[in-house]
Design a protein around this motif. Structure first.
Motif, PDB file in Angstrom:
ATOM      1  N   GLY A 229       1.290   1.845   4.040  1.00 47.08           N
ATOM      2  CA  GLY A 229       0.899   1.879   5.005  1.00 47.08           C
ATOM      3  C   GLY A 229      -0.506   0.499   4.813  1.00 47.08           C
ATOM      4  N   ASP A 230      -1.769   0.915   5.796  1.00 43.46           N
ATOM      5  CA  ASP A 230      -2.788  -0.286   5.467  1.00 43.46           C
ATOM      6  C   ASP A 230      -3.572  -0.211   4.756  1.00 43.46           C
ATOM      7  N   PHE A 231      -3.344   1.057   4.073  1.00 42.69           N
ATOM      8  CA  PHE A 231      -4.325   1.282   2.399  1.00 42.69           C
ATOM      9  C   PHE A 231      -3.743   2.685   1.249  1.00 42.69           C
TER      10      PHE A 231
ATOM     11  N   LYS B 187      -1.604 -11.468  -3.678  1.00 42.83           N
ATOM     12  CA  LYS B 187      -1.117 -10.653  -3.160  1.00 42.83           C
ATOM     13  C   LYS B 187      -2.032  -9.218  -3.202  1.00 42.83           C
ATOM     14  N   VAL B 188      -1.791  -9.103  -2.170  1.00 39.55           N
ATOM     15  CA  VAL B 188      -3.153  -7.843  -1.699  1.00 39.55           C
ATOM     16  C   VAL B 188      -3.391  -6.172  -1.249  1.00 39.55           C
ATOM     17  N   SER B 189      -3.861  -5.566  -1.963  1.00 36.51           N
ATOM     18  CA  SER B 189      -4.011  -4.217  -1.455  1.00 36.51           C
ATOM     19  C   SER B 189      -5.304  -3.667  -1.306  1.00 36.51           C
TER      20      SER B 189
ATOM     21  N   ASN C 275       1.047  -0.934  -0.196  1.00 36.27           N
ATOM     22  CA  ASN C 275      -0.245  -0.194   0.133  1.00 36.27           C
ATOM     23  C   ASN C 275       0.506   1.494   0.033  1.00 36.27           C
ATOM     24  N   PHE C 276       0.148   2.911  -0.180  1.00 30.57           N
ATOM     25  CA  PHE C 276       0.594   3.405   0.121  1.00 30.57           C
ATOM     26  C   PHE C 276       1.962   3.972   1.179  1.00 30.57           C
TER      27      PHE C 276
ATOM     28  N   MET D 168      -0.072   9.292  -5.394  1.00 28.99           N
ATOM     29  CA  MET D 168      -0.909   7.833  -4.997  1.00 28.99           C
ATOM     30  C   MET D 168      -1.984   7.305  -5.013  1.00 28.99           C
ATOM     31  N   SER D 169      -0.412   6.206  -4.433  1.00 28.51           N
ATOM     32  CA  SER D 169      -1.130   5.020  -5.333  1.00 28.51           C
ATOM     33  C   SER D 169      -0.085   3.595  -4.500  1.00 28.51           C
ATOM     34  N   SER D 170      -0.922   2.476  -4.935  1.00 30.45           N
ATOM     35  CA  SER D 170       0.125   1.197  -3.998  1.00 30.45           C
ATOM     36  C   SER D 170       1.270   1.164  -5.988  1.00 30.45           C
ATOM     37  N   THR D 171       2.118   0.324  -4.806  1.00 31.52           N
ATOM     38  CA  THR D 171       3.171  -0.475  -5.311  1.00 31.52           C
ATOM     39  C   THR D 171       3.091  -2.443  -5.944  1.00 31.52           C
TER      40      THR D 171
END
Length: 291
Positions: free
Chosen positions: A102-104, A238-240, A98-99, A113-116
């Protein structure tokens, strides 16, 4: 070997930094003028091969033909042979964060603002050893990466695209239902000594008129293929987590130099409506004090 035949070989692109690996295999042994041998070359490369008998006396079929005397000759290949070697497969692994770890991640049209999604790829031979000539200066090829993912709920009523960014290239990928796939074309420049590590930014387009409840995106399978059809596949989970959020502030006016007001960071919940996000921190950003 018994017949003193020397096999010479060299990578055609040594001048570019492409290494000639060590050839291994059977000795050259002739019978009735024919030698069948199995050789192993552990690298990627375009390799030039030639064969030559090391002594002037031609020992080929000496026993079978009962040759005698000084033949004063060598046996050489009529012309060098060029053979192309490619990796046997790609080893693929990946993870999602996560960004800022973090948790989300907030749903956002701005990939700042993004997940990787981190993907690691290693070009390997049949013995599962890296083929280090698979690099941008030598024999690496452009690759295609196909990623399968599913969302914990059908978000396609309010979210229409997955947004991705790799290097400076941003792309949009249409969404339909819970199960989706997106593909990226990546240039060979990412490879160095058989290995590549890619960080792909991910988010979903934000529909400002239709909030959506928190959901997970599970990245379940990644397939990699290059221009020579060398491939590799990794299946994992793998979860975001993504939250649809807003900042709430009252309309205020004043005549003082300083005006104090509380900003509320909220996210949407289908049962409770807008909920204070107690997990928000400055790591996720803060409102501009001059706004």
């Amino acid at each position: 070997n018994d017949n003193n035949v020397t096999i010479k070989y060299k990578d055609n692109n040594e001048s570019k930094g492409c290494n000639t690996a060590t050839l291994s295999g059977d000795d050259v042994k002739f019978k009735d003028g024919v030698a069948t041998i199995t050789l192993t070359y552990p690298e990627a490369g375009d390799v030039n091969f030639s064969a030559k008998e090391a002594t002037l006396f031609a020992k080929v079929d000496e026993k079978d033909s009962k040759l005698s005397g000084d033949l004063d000759s060598n046996i050489t290949a009529s012309a060098p042979i060029e053979i192309k070697f490619t990796p046997h497969h790609f080893d693929v692994s990946y993870d999602v964060s996560n960004f800022n770890g973090g948790d989300f991640t907030y749903v956002s049209n701005d990939l700042a603002m993004s997940s990787t999604l981190n993907i690691k790829i290693s070009a390997k031979n049949k013995d599962n050893n890296p083929t280090k000539n698979y690099k941008k200066e030598c024999y690496a090829k452009n690759i295609n990466i196909s990623t399968e993912y599913n969302t914990s709920k059908d978000v396609s009523d309010s979210i229409y695209y997955l947004l991705t960014k790799f290097s400076s290239n941003e792309n949009t990928h249409s969404i339909s239902g819970k199960n989706n796939t997106f593909s990226l074309s990546v240039k060979k420049d990412v490879f160095n000594d058989a290995n590549a590590s890619l960080n792909i930014s991910l988010n979903f387009d934000k529909n400002y008129t239709t909030p959506i409840e928190e959901f997970n995106a599970n990245f379940s399978k990644i397939s990699v293929t290059d221009a020579d059809n060398i491939s590799g596949v990794k299946e994992d989970s793998k979860v975001s987590t993504f939250r649809y959020a807003r900042i709430k502030v009252k309309n205020i006016a004043g005549y003082a130099d300083t005006i104090s007001e509380m900003f509320k960071y909220q996210y949407w919940n289908d049962d409770r409506g807008w909920v204070i996000n107690n997990k928000h921190s400055q790591d996720y950003g803060k409102a501009n004090e001059n706004t």
